[in-house]
Every structure is written in structure tokens, then in C-alpha cells.
Design a protein around this motif. Sequence first.
Motif, mmCIF file in Angstrom:
data_model
loop_
_atom_site.group_PDB
_atom_site.id
_atom_site.type_symbol
_atom_site.label_atom_id
_atom_site.label_comp_id
_atom_site.label_asym_id
_atom_site.label_seq_id
_atom_site.Cartn_x
_atom_site.Cartn_y
_atom_site.Cartn_z
ATOM 1 N N SER A 64 4.699 -3.281 -14.053
ATOM 2 C CA SER A 64 3.801 -2.930 -13.130
ATOM 3 C C SER A 64 4.522 -1.986 -12.448
ATOM 4 O O SER A 64 5.480 -2.703 -11.636
ATOM 5 C CB SER A 64 2.845 -4.007 -12.319
ATOM 6 O OG SER A 64 2.071 -3.114 -10.912
ATOM 7 N N GLY A 65 4.672 -0.553 -12.539
ATOM 8 C CA GLY A 65 5.362 0.012 -11.294
ATOM 9 C C GLY A 65 5.015 -0.144 -9.749
ATOM 10 O O GLY A 65 6.268 -0.202 -9.429
ATOM 11 N N SER A 66 3.870 -0.485 -9.372
ATOM 12 C CA SER A 66 4.270 -1.074 -8.065
ATOM 13 C C SER A 66 4.832 -1.579 -7.440
ATOM 14 O O SER A 66 5.386 -2.369 -6.365
ATOM 15 C CB SER A 66 2.694 -0.858 -7.604
ATOM 16 O OG SER A 66 2.295 -1.384 -8.593
ATOM 17 N N ILE A 102 0.790 -1.335 -0.129
ATOM 18 C CA ILE A 102 0.240 0.128 -0.051
ATOM 19 C C ILE A 102 1.050 1.252 -0.096
ATOM 20 O O ILE A 102 1.502 1.224 1.204
ATOM 21 C CB ILE A 102 -1.162 -0.253 1.390
ATOM 22 C CG1 ILE A 102 -2.065 1.177 1.040
ATOM 23 C CG2 ILE A 102 -0.498 0.345 2.591
ATOM 24 C CD1 ILE A 102 -2.596 1.036 -0.339
ATOM 25 N N ALA A 103 0.380 2.166 -0.986
ATOM 26 C CA ALA A 103 1.550 3.051 -1.197
ATOM 27 C C ALA A 103 1.151 4.553 -0.227
ATOM 28 O O ALA A 103 -0.383 4.783 0.112
ATOM 29 C CB ALA A 103 1.306 3.712 -2.605
ATOM 30 N N PHE A 104 1.752 5.079 0.667
ATOM 31 C CA PHE A 104 1.764 6.139 1.525
ATOM 32 C C PHE A 104 1.804 7.393 0.597
ATOM 33 O O PHE A 104 1.373 8.751 0.536
ATOM 34 C CB PHE A 104 2.243 6.481 2.706
ATOM 35 C CG PHE A 104 2.398 5.254 3.372
ATOM 36 C CD1 PHE A 104 1.610 4.871 3.796
ATOM 37 C CD2 PHE A 104 3.850 4.651 3.610
ATOM 38 C CE1 PHE A 104 1.723 3.621 4.585
ATOM 39 C CE2 PHE A 104 3.995 3.329 5.217
ATOM 40 C CZ PHE A 104 2.887 2.735 4.317
ATOM 41 N N ALA A 120 8.027 -2.764 -8.629
ATOM 42 C CA ALA A 120 9.175 -3.010 -8.075
ATOM 43 C C ALA A 120 9.196 -2.859 -6.678
ATOM 44 O O ALA A 120 10.175 -3.336 -5.967
ATOM 45 C CB ALA A 120 9.389 -1.830 -9.016
ATOM 46 N N ARG A 121 8.345 -2.122 -6.139
ATOM 47 C CA ARG A 121 8.524 -2.195 -4.084
ATOM 48 C C ARG A 121 8.260 -2.774 -3.235
ATOM 49 O O ARG A 121 8.196 -3.358 -2.128
ATOM 50 C CB ARG A 121 7.340 -1.052 -3.748
ATOM 51 C CG ARG A 121 7.667 0.723 -4.628
ATOM 52 C CD ARG A 121 6.535 1.657 -4.380
ATOM 53 N NE ARG A 121 5.460 1.101 -3.701
ATOM 54 C CZ ARG A 121 3.671 2.275 -4.436
ATOM 55 N NH1 ARG A 121 4.467 3.100 -5.377
ATOM 56 N NH2 ARG A 121 2.821 1.798 -4.385
ATOM 57 N N SER A 122 7.545 -4.056 -4.130
ATOM 58 C CA SER A 122 7.246 -5.559 -3.776
ATOM 59 C C SER A 122 8.688 -6.314 -4.045
ATOM 60 O O SER A 122 8.446 -7.514 -3.134
ATOM 61 C CB SER A 122 6.407 -6.168 -3.900
ATOM 62 O OG SER A 122 4.815 -5.101 -3.840
ATOM 63 N N SER A 149 -4.326 14.564 -3.143
ATOM 64 C CA SER A 149 -4.318 14.491 -4.139
ATOM 65 C C SER A 149 -3.682 14.149 -5.781
ATOM 66 O O SER A 149 -4.552 14.456 -6.587
ATOM 67 C CB SER A 149 -2.476 14.995 -3.889
ATOM 68 O OG SER A 149 -1.920 14.911 -4.702
ATOM 69 N N MET A 150 -3.197 12.520 -5.444
ATOM 70 C CA MET A 150 -4.291 11.478 -6.619
ATOM 71 C C MET A 150 -5.161 11.519 -7.065
ATOM 72 O O MET A 150 -5.583 11.544 -8.131
ATOM 73 C CB MET A 150 -3.195 10.623 -5.981
ATOM 74 C CG MET A 150 -3.342 9.572 -7.128
ATOM 75 S SD MET A 150 -2.501 7.481 -7.596
ATOM 76 C CE MET A 150 -4.285 7.323 -6.122
ATOM 77 N N HIS A 151 -6.144 11.599 -6.427
ATOM 78 C CA HIS A 151 -8.043 10.698 -6.716
ATOM 79 C C HIS A 151 -8.419 12.440 -7.417
ATOM 80 O O HIS A 151 -9.128 12.348 -8.248
ATOM 81 C CB HIS A 151 -8.922 10.479 -5.558
ATOM 82 C CG HIS A 151 -8.489 9.238 -5.681
ATOM 83 N ND1 HIS A 151 -9.548 8.508 -5.747
ATOM 84 C CD2 HIS A 151 -7.407 8.523 -4.573
ATOM 85 C CE1 HIS A 151 -9.165 7.311 -5.903
ATOM 86 N NE2 HIS A 151 -7.834 7.257 -5.158
ATOM 87 N N ASP A 191 -6.608 3.417 -2.885
ATOM 88 C CA ASP A 191 -5.668 3.657 -4.411
ATOM 89 C C ASP A 191 -7.126 3.450 -5.820
ATOM 90 O O ASP A 191 -8.054 4.302 -5.437
ATOM 91 C CB ASP A 191 -5.424 1.652 -3.979
ATOM 92 C CG ASP A 191 -3.819 2.322 -4.150
ATOM 93 O OD1 ASP A 191 -3.197 3.278 -3.725
ATOM 94 O OD2 ASP A 191 -3.159 0.276 -3.170
ATOM 95 N N ALA A 192 -6.653 2.953 -7.044
ATOM 96 C CA ALA A 192 -7.387 3.084 -7.831
ATOM 97 C C ALA A 192 -8.469 2.622 -8.028
ATOM 98 O O ALA A 192 -8.610 1.246 -8.684
ATOM 99 C CB ALA A 192 -6.504 3.307 -8.531
ATOM 100 N N GLY A 193 -9.486 2.789 -7.148
ATOM 101 C CA GLY A 193 -10.285 1.900 -6.731
ATOM 102 C C GLY A 193 -11.404 2.621 -6.026
ATOM 103 O O GLY A 193 -10.865 3.660 -4.817
#
Length: 332
Positions: free
Chosen positions: A144-146, A18-20, A148-150, A246-248, A287-289
Motif C-alpha cells: 500500500s503506497g501509504s 495521517i497525510a498532510f 511506506a510512510r509508516s 485539492s485531492m477531493h 482521507d478517502a472516506g
Amino acid sequence: MAENAEPLSITAEACANIAFIKYWGNRGVGLNLPLNVSISMNLESCVSRTTAAPLSDAADDEFILNGRPAEGDAARRVSGFLDRIRETTGRREKVRVSSENNFPFGCGIASSASGFAALARAATSLFGLNADETELSRVARLGSGSAARSVMGGFVELLPGETHADAFARQLAPASAWPGLRDLVVVVSSEEKAAASLSGHSLAATSEMLPGRLSAVPARADRVRRAVADRDLTSLGEAAELDALSMHAVMMTSRPALPYWKPGTLAVMEAVRDLRRGGTEAYFTIDAGPNVHVLVEEENLSRAARVMTDELGFRTIASKAGPGARIVESSP
Ligand code: PMV
């Protein structure tokens, strides 16, 4: 295993995250080069387990997702990803990929991050690519960009970049650095989301809000890095909430617009604010949902979960910080 024998299959596991500070917007879909830095926590309870095995004499790769053959876009995406690794390694054989998630589909947790991190780990190893975690994060980013963080465990940032070499992940702190932090997913809706994040990234630049967001993110990311180092939930939570909003704002003002929220999303956001007004520290991120992630310390987890379940009627899944991508089986 006989000496020098090639393994017939390699199984890897990786957690979702989960991204902060959210990754939203990239420089073209091909390399998934993010426009801004993102910072996340791996979710220990949400794991993909992915096996890669070479197929002798097959014309195509095979992709089996949660026990069923996957076709169409999902299969093409996996095959395109394997092509990238084949190009780098000069290998040609097709691969059977079987992937299973221990978290339900449509629960508000994207399986692309955990799935591609696990596949990057398994497939690079199958093709004999000796990739360290930094390189593996570049490879996973192509899926998938995210993802990379996993690759790394605990708390991880993904650097933005203009080239493939620049955009890689690095660990900010291991999972053990903040053992009491919890992420509670509140499942507002399990319907498939209307717009996949993969295509959404290319719309970010159509929003008049994007320049404002991009100029604010670096300072907010600094705040999150400090909050993780200090285990400061107030600072982390305030920054994470603002970043999600901000993202939304960018998503809602893209052309076409990407309005992901449902009435239940707003209800959970308000319940989180109510918890705070009542003295329980809790913060939301989205997130995107339509589903909402609630950040709390362990001692407040059951109170937050009770509100979401008993008062609002939503299912929840709790996680603490989890490990990075790892090989769990190699056979014969
Ligand atoms: O990795 P992608 O293409 O699914 O993009 C991730 C997008 C968000 O989940 C909304 C934000 C993030 O950084 O995880």
C-alpha cells in the motif's frame, strides 16, 4: 534461541498515519509508484500488530485478520505481497500472517498503512532479508503506497518515482520533534467505504483537476516541511486543509466520480472553521472516506473533542506522533 536457529515467528508493530500532503494517483497499480510527494505523521494510538510464521508443506498462505480467517481480495493482496518478498529472497515457504488492529474497523483510519508496514517488517525479517528502513519503505509501498510512510517514525515523506528504486520514504523529523501536535479522528460514518483507495488511484488521471493539483503540490509540500521543522500549526493546518480539498476535487471530478463526503463531513468541516473563528486553532484533513481528522495543539484537544462529541454527536480518537515499524517479538 539456539544459535543459528531460524525463528518460528516474528511479530512487528506499526502505526497508521495521517497525510498532510496526500498521495493520490499512481503509475499503475502494480508498484504503487506515486505521482506526487506525500507527507504524513504516524498515529501513536492506532497500531497494527502483525505476526508472520512459516507454514511447512502448505499450498497457500493464511491470513488471519482480527482473529478471523480472511479470504477473497484481502487474502490475495497479502499473498501477492508475500510473493514479492519471496521473489527477492528466493524463499518458497508459505506463511501464516495474523494481524490485529487496536483501532476499530471503519473508524476512518486505514489499516492498510499500518498493516503492510508491520507485515513488511515481519516478513522481510522472517525471510532473512536484511533491509534498512529505506529499502523496507520500498517493500511496504508494494502492499500500500501509504504504508511506506509508516515504516519510519514521526513525520515522514514518500517521494514520487518512476521506478521502484526512486519511490521510497524518508523521515523529516522524529515523533519527539513536535510532542504537542494532536490528530483527532472524528468518526462521521463507520460504513465500509464505497471505493477502496487501491483502485481509486488509477482514476485520478481521469480528472481535469489533476494537472492543477500536481503543479501545486511541490510548493505546498515545502510549506509543510518548514511547518514541521518550525512546529507551526497555522502553516501546517492551512496547507493540509488545502491539500485535502485539492485531492477531493480530483476525486469528485474523476470518471467515475468518487464523492466520499457525507453531510456529517461538511458539519465537522464547518465546526472546525467555527472553532477557528472563536480563537481555537484547529484544521481539518480528510482521507478517502467521510471521516475527518482535526489537527490541534494538545491544549485545544479537549475543546475540539467536546464540540465533535457533545454538539455533533460523533465518536473521536486522538493521537500524537508515533514511532516507526519495529519487531516486538521473535520466537522461539
Ligand atoms: O496507501 P493507499 O493506497 O491506501 O492510498 C492512500 C490514500 C490516502 O489515504 C487518501 C492519502 C494518503 O496519502 O494517505
